[in-house]
Design a protein around this motif. Structure first.
Motif, PDB file in Angstrom:
ATOM      1  N   THR A   1      34.134 -38.969 -31.542  1.00 24.84           N
ATOM      2  CA  THR A   1      35.241 -38.354 -32.278  1.00 24.84           C
ATOM      3  C   THR A   1      36.436 -38.193 -31.357  1.00 24.84           C
ATOM      4  O   THR A   1      36.328 -37.596 -30.277  1.00 24.84           O
ATOM      5  CB  THR A   1      34.836 -36.980 -32.837  1.00 24.84           C
ATOM      6  OG1 THR A   1      33.709 -37.131 -33.702  1.00 24.84           O
ATOM      7  CG2 THR A   1      35.991 -36.356 -33.619  1.00 24.84           C
ATOM      8  N   LEU A   2      37.572 -38.696 -31.798  1.00 24.87           N
ATOM      9  CA  LEU A   2      38.822 -38.553 -31.053  1.00 24.87           C
ATOM     10  C   LEU A   2      39.527 -37.291 -31.533  1.00 24.87           C
ATOM     11  O   LEU A   2      39.683 -37.067 -32.728  1.00 24.87           O
ATOM     12  CB  LEU A   2      39.718 -39.767 -31.274  1.00 24.87           C
ATOM     13  CG  LEU A   2      41.120 -39.707 -30.642  1.00 24.87           C
ATOM     14  CD1 LEU A   2      41.011 -39.743 -29.116  1.00 24.87           C
ATOM     15  CD2 LEU A   2      41.982 -40.851 -31.154  1.00 24.87           C
ATOM     16  N   ARG A   3      39.969 -36.460 -30.587  1.00 23.65           N
ATOM     17  CA  ARG A   3      40.645 -35.206 -30.908  1.00 23.65           C
ATOM     18  C   ARG A   3      42.062 -35.197 -30.335  1.00 23.65           C
ATOM     19  O   ARG A   3      42.260 -35.551 -29.172  1.00 23.65           O
ATOM     20  CB  ARG A   3      39.899 -34.009 -30.337  1.00 23.65           C
ATOM     21  CG  ARG A   3      38.549 -33.733 -30.951  1.00 23.65           C
ATOM     22  CD  ARG A   3      37.895 -32.535 -30.291  1.00 23.65           C
ATOM     23  NE  ARG A   3      37.385 -32.849 -28.962  1.00 23.65           N
ATOM     24  CZ  ARG A   3      37.951 -32.487 -27.818  1.00 23.65           C
ATOM     25  NH1 ARG A   3      39.086 -31.810 -27.831  1.00 23.65           N
ATOM     26  NH2 ARG A   3      37.405 -32.804 -26.662  1.00 23.65           N
ATOM     27  N   VAL A   4      43.019 -34.781 -31.142  1.00 30.22           N
ATOM     28  CA  VAL A   4      44.381 -34.544 -30.681  1.00 30.22           C
ATOM     29  C   VAL A   4      44.815 -33.198 -31.237  1.00 30.22           C
ATOM     30  O   VAL A   4      44.730 -32.956 -32.442  1.00 30.22           O
ATOM     31  CB  VAL A   4      45.366 -35.643 -31.148  1.00 30.22           C
ATOM     32  CG1 VAL A   4      46.770 -35.350 -30.621  1.00 30.22           C
ATOM     33  CG2 VAL A   4      44.898 -37.015 -30.684  1.00 30.22           C
ATOM     34  N   SER A   5      45.253 -32.317 -30.380  1.00 32.11           N
ATOM     35  CA  SER A   5      45.691 -30.994 -30.817  1.00 32.11           C
ATOM     36  C   SER A   5      46.905 -30.586 -30.005  1.00 32.11           C
ATOM     37  O   SER A   5      47.115 -31.054 -28.883  1.00 32.11           O
ATOM     38  CB  SER A   5      44.575 -29.957 -30.647  1.00 32.11           C
ATOM     39  OG  SER A   5      44.227 -29.817 -29.279  1.00 32.11           O
ATOM     40  N   GLY A   6      47.701 -29.737 -30.580  1.00 39.33           N
ATOM     41  CA  GLY A   6      48.880 -29.289 -29.844  1.00 39.33           C
ATOM     42  C   GLY A   6      49.628 -28.194 -30.574  1.00 39.33           C
ATOM     43  O   GLY A   6      49.481 -28.012 -31.784  1.00 39.33           O
ATOM     44  N   GLU A   7      50.410 -27.485 -29.824  1.00 38.78           N
ATOM     45  CA  GLU A   7      51.295 -26.451 -30.357  1.00 38.78           C
ATOM     46  C   GLU A   7      52.590 -26.525 -29.564  1.00 38.78           C
ATOM     47  O   GLU A   7      52.586 -26.383 -28.351  1.00 38.78           O
ATOM     48  CB  GLU A   7      50.671 -25.063 -30.231  1.00 38.78           C
ATOM     49  CG  GLU A   7      51.579 -23.951 -30.734  1.00 38.78           C
ATOM     50  CD  GLU A   7      50.954 -22.584 -30.589  1.00 38.78           C
ATOM     51  OE1 GLU A   7      51.503 -21.623 -31.145  1.00 38.78           O
ATOM     52  OE2 GLU A   7      49.921 -22.474 -29.901  1.00 38.78           O
ATOM     53  N   MET A   8      53.680 -26.789 -30.253  1.00 38.30           N
ATOM     54  CA  MET A   8      54.979 -26.909 -29.598  1.00 38.30           C
ATOM     55  C   MET A   8      55.992 -26.050 -30.338  1.00 38.30           C
ATOM     56  O   MET A   8      55.977 -25.986 -31.568  1.00 38.30           O
ATOM     57  CB  MET A   8      55.437 -28.370 -29.574  1.00 38.30           C
ATOM     58  CG  MET A   8      54.610 -29.225 -28.622  1.00 38.30           C
ATOM     59  SD  MET A   8      54.825 -30.994 -28.887  1.00 38.30           S
ATOM     60  CE  MET A   8      53.753 -31.227 -30.297  1.00 38.30           C
ATOM     61  N   PHE A   9      56.833 -25.359 -29.599  1.00 36.24           N
ATOM     62  CA  PHE A   9      57.827 -24.526 -30.240  1.00 36.24           C
ATOM     63  C   PHE A   9      59.159 -24.656 -29.509  1.00 36.24           C
ATOM     64  O   PHE A   9      59.218 -24.960 -28.317  1.00 36.24           O
ATOM     65  CB  PHE A   9      57.377 -23.067 -30.284  1.00 36.24           C
ATOM     66  CG  PHE A   9      57.497 -22.341 -28.981  1.00 36.24           C
ATOM     67  CD1 PHE A   9      58.524 -21.442 -28.758  1.00 36.24           C
ATOM     68  CD2 PHE A   9      56.572 -22.550 -27.971  1.00 36.24           C
ATOM     69  CE1 PHE A   9      58.631 -20.768 -27.560  1.00 36.24           C
ATOM     70  CE2 PHE A   9      56.674 -21.881 -26.766  1.00 36.24           C
ATOM     71  CZ  PHE A   9      57.713 -20.985 -26.558  1.00 36.24           C
ATOM     72  N   LYS A  10      60.225 -24.399 -30.237  1.00 37.54           N
ATOM     73  CA  LYS A  10      61.565 -24.487 -29.685  1.00 37.54           C
ATOM     74  C   LYS A  10      62.370 -23.294 -30.179  1.00 37.54           C
ATOM     75  O   LYS A  10      62.340 -22.953 -31.364  1.00 37.54           O
ATOM     76  CB  LYS A  10      62.256 -25.786 -30.110  1.00 37.54           C
ATOM     77  CG  LYS A  10      63.682 -25.938 -29.556  1.00 37.54           C
ATOM     78  CD  LYS A  10      64.273 -27.271 -29.923  1.00 37.54           C
ATOM     79  CE  LYS A  10      65.709 -27.400 -29.394  1.00 37.54           C
ATOM     80  NZ  LYS A  10      65.774 -27.226 -27.925  1.00 37.54           N
ATOM     81  N   LEU A  11      63.089 -22.667 -29.253  1.00 33.95           N
ATOM     82  CA  LEU A  11      63.962 -21.550 -29.592  1.00 33.95           C
ATOM     83  C   LEU A  11      65.315 -22.093 -30.015  1.00 33.95           C
ATOM     84  O   LEU A  11      65.893 -22.945 -29.333  1.00 33.95           O
ATOM     85  CB  LEU A  11      64.113 -20.610 -28.402  1.00 33.95           C
ATOM     86  CG  LEU A  11      62.805 -20.064 -27.803  1.00 33.95           C
ATOM     87  CD1 LEU A  11      63.098 -19.158 -26.633  1.00 33.95           C
ATOM     88  CD2 LEU A  11      61.988 -19.351 -28.857  1.00 33.95           C
ATOM     89  N   VAL A  12      65.821 -21.597 -31.118  1.00 29.79           N
ATOM     90  CA  VAL A  12      67.087 -22.062 -31.670  1.00 29.79           C
ATOM     91  C   VAL A  12      68.050 -20.883 -31.725  1.00 29.79           C
ATOM     92  O   VAL A  12      67.715 -19.831 -32.270  1.00 29.79           O
ATOM     93  CB  VAL A  12      66.901 -22.665 -33.078  1.00 29.79           C
ATOM     94  CG1 VAL A  12      68.232 -23.148 -33.629  1.00 29.79           C
ATOM     95  CG2 VAL A  12      65.887 -23.792 -33.039  1.00 29.79           C
ATOM     96  N   GLY A  13      69.246 -21.062 -31.152  1.00 25.24           N
ATOM     97  CA  GLY A  13      70.231 -19.983 -31.178  1.00 25.24           C
ATOM     98  C   GLY A  13      70.212 -19.198 -29.887  1.00 25.24           C
ATOM     99  O   GLY A  13      70.235 -19.769 -28.787  1.00 25.24           O
ATOM    100  N   ASN A  14      70.157 -17.899 -29.977  1.00 24.93           N
ATOM    101  CA  ASN A  14      70.164 -17.009 -28.815  1.00 24.93           C
ATOM    102  C   ASN A  14      69.007 -17.359 -27.885  1.00 24.93           C
ATOM    103  O   ASN A  14      67.854 -17.344 -28.288  1.00 24.93           O
ATOM    104  CB  ASN A  14      70.041 -15.553 -29.290  1.00 24.93           C
ATOM    105  CG  ASN A  14      70.268 -14.559 -28.151  1.00 24.93           C
ATOM    106  OD1 ASN A  14      70.112 -14.883 -26.984  1.00 24.93           O
ATOM    107  ND2 ASN A  14      70.655 -13.354 -28.514  1.00 24.93           N
TER     108      ASN A  14
END
Length: 632
Positions: free
Chosen positions: A149-162
């Motif tokens: 089983t191939l697994r790909v996972s991730g969490e990415m976030f970006k702050l916008v503004g201040n």
């Protein structure tokens, strides 16, 4: 939804609690099997979002039993005091070895390779001067040949503004950490080449994130009840737990290898080499020689422990578990050296001495009792701006089912907190006692009611002066009928802040990034973060001041729509400042098809601190065909 009846389930509202996890823990259970989930802190209540997928029952104060009903996924929410743990429970079919030719990939009934997982994108509007957040979560699994089983996972976030990150930490409703994982599972091993969790032991690395290579082998199950561990090899960039708010990191490499494996005994040994970042202001790195062992004396009694040597000091941990039909117990002692190299990369907050003991007795289905004591002393590192911390807690709990539809809960807690700061004569200690009693009653198929009362007393240890004497009361009345529910609730709290006094007298307890925000406006900081200080001071209950709250919440399922609305009025006082607010929120969830869903939530607060916010999220489930939106 399935609710646990350990004690009345507290209200969970958007923004009312600060999650302690940067990601939900995933649990996989096969159809027809059961999974025992151990919760070290104990469980006050639990809730299953989709009970038709999996059912959960409490075996004791520290163990939940998850039973797989049908394939799918559901969310399990576990609460303890003001802490909340989130688990994603995935129910899968029992593995069947299909007949394949020419090493072709595994296929489902439609002839396509088996794919599962989800991807979601969320936008959260910034609040009170903080930046907005765009977050993406990915969990993708694809079955290859030979049961791989191939697994790909991730969490990415970006702050916008201040871009004031300090406001995000001090006032944000959630914490996010950029991560990306890539791995491969086979029947005998798991391999990760990006980010992964290293859970060698509670003593050193327990769910610690590294970015690099990570190999775990899975030996065949033994005939006894011992859960064997195989070879584990790891190397990469160490990422400290975000909860410690430290910027330390470094390189880490190590291995654990079994040297004895039998039905009742397993012994592993290995090493971990640590090289902290050159800018780390804490203890030096080095090599840690490790060994752990687990032994099953009988089907009811098991012991395990470990030992680690580094920089001329010794660290160790030991635990015993006793489980019989109607009663059980566990005890654990940990001694982590202050000079351990694990402290240099943020794997631990400092030297740590801890002891835990818990007993439970469950003579029948209606009566459950538990008794426990734990103590933790943390010695901060040289150069740390945080204080030493010493906490002990004793608790007792009784759950009694009066009838089939009614139960009561009685809980007693005594907590001692002492803190000192290096180079300062300030020594502040708090002793808090609380007694709570609750009742949950189901009148009929549609109506249920939950009520809870609590009294609390607090004193300052060194001066033996009373700091707090108060009480709280909560009630919730719920009506449900044909996919709709209407809930009315009210609560009243009246006591004097004591843990707030701890912050006021010793602000160095706060993480460095928050000390500047506190110094800028202490009153605003404490009012804004009143419900989050217990997160900054782990396992510490936060008494509030006078506060009255009343509200109503409605939910309705209409075809592919799920509509929720909430309105509550809050009237309280903190530091002689009256707080009157009216909070309203509305949420609409739209199931576009079997694979895609959209959710829009808006909220506003009118009163002393008027604010409003908007959250929009979209999610897609892999491996499910929809009406024009499906992506396989």
């Amino acid at each position: 939804m399935q609710n646990g009846a350990i004690q009345p389930t507290p209200e969970i509202r958007p923004g009312s609690e600060l999650p302690l996890q940067t990601e939900a823990t995933r649990i996989k259970v096969e159809i027809g099997e059961k999974y025992e989930l151990q919760i070290a802190t104990g469980v006050d209540s639990f809730m299953v979002v989709s009970p038709e997928v999996a059912s959960v029952e409490s075996k004791n104060r520290f163990t939940l039993s998850i039973s797989a009903i049908k394939t799918g996924e559901t969310i399990l929410l576990v609460t303890y005091g003001r802490r909340r743990y989130t688990y994603v429970v995935e129910i899968v079919r029992k593995p069947v070895a299909p007949i394949r030719r020419n090493n072709t990939p595994a296929q489902n009934e439609s002839g396509a390779p088996e794919t599962s997982g989800s991807i979601s994108v969320l936008y959260a509007q910034g609040v009170d001067g903080g930046p907005s957040v765009i977050r993406q979560n990915l969990d993708y699994r694809r079955t290859l040949s030979n049961n791989r089983t191939l697994r790909v996972s991730g969490e990415m976030f970006k702050l916008v503004g201040n871009q004031n990150v300090g406001l995000v930490v001090a006032r944000g409703q959630d914490f996010a950490v950029n991560r990306l994982g890539l791995g491969l599972d086979t029947p005998t091993k798991s391999i990760d080449i990006l980010e992964s969790q290293v859970a060698i032991s509670p003593l050193s690395l327990n769910s610690f994130t590294i970015r690099g290579f990570h190999l775990i082998s899975r030996p065949a199950a033994a005939k006894g009840k011992l859960q064997h561990k195989g070879v584990e090899v790891y190397a990469g960039l160490a990422r400290p737990a975000f909860g410690f708010f430290d910027q330390n990191g470094g390189m880490l490499a190590g291995a654990m290898v079994p040297v004895i494996s039998s039905d009742k005994l397993q012994v592993r040994t290995g090493f971990t080499a640590i090289s902290p970042d050159k800018n780390s202001r804490y203890t030096e790195g080095g090599a840690v020689l490790q060994a752990d062992a687990a032994y099953v004396l009988t089907n009811e009694i098991s012991v395990n422990g470990e030992i680690a040597a580094a920089n001329g000091d010794l660290s160790w941990r030991g635990r015993i578990d006793i489980k019989f039909a109607k009663y059980g117990a566990f005890g654990e002692v940990t001694r982590l050296s202050r000079s351990s190299p694990f402290n240099s990369i943020g794997a631990q907050p400092g030297g740590r001495d801890s002891e835990s003991l818990a007993l439970y007795w469950r003579p029948n289905r209606r009566l459950r009792t538990s008794l426990g004591y734990n103590h933790t002393q943390v010695l901060r590192l040289s150069g740390s701006r945080l204080a030493d911390f010493d906490r002990s807690r004793f608790f007792g709990n009784v759950d009694l089912g009066i009838t089939k539809n009614s139960s009561i809960n009685l809980r007693f807690t005594e907590q001692n907190i002492d803190s000192t700061f290096a180079g300062s004569s300030m020594n502040f200690g708090i002793k808090t006692r609380s007694i709570s009693m609750g009742n949950t009653h189901r009148f009929n198929r549609n109506w249920s009611n939950t009520v809870e009362g609590r009294v609390i007393f607090s004193r300052e240890n060194s001066a033996n002066e009373e700091l707090e004497k108060g009480f709280s009361f909560k009630e919730q009345l719920r009506y449900s009928y044909r996919g709709a529910s209407l809930t009315g609730y009210l609560g009243y709290t009246h006591n004097t802040p004591s843990l707030t006094s701890l912050i006021v007298r010793n602000p160095q307890l706060l993480p460095p990034v928050l000390q500047a925000a506190f110094a800028l406006d202490p009153g605003l900081f404490l009012r804004t973060n009143r419900d989050r200080l217990q997160f900054l001071l782990n396992d510490v209950e936060l008494p509030q001041t006078r506060n009255f709250e009343a509200g109503i919440r409605a939910q309705k399922n209409i075809s592919r729509l799920t509509i929720m609305a909430d309105a509550r009025y809050n009237n309280g006082e903190i530091f002689a400042v009256n707080q009157r607010n009216l909070y309203t929120s509305a949420s609409v969830g739209i199931r576009l098809d079997k694979a895609n869903a959209l959710n829009v939530t808006g909220w506003t607060t009118v009163g002393n601190n008027s604010q409003s916010g908007l959250t929009v999220s979209f999610s897609h489930r892999f491996g499910t065909s929809g009406d024009g939106f499906g992506i396989s």
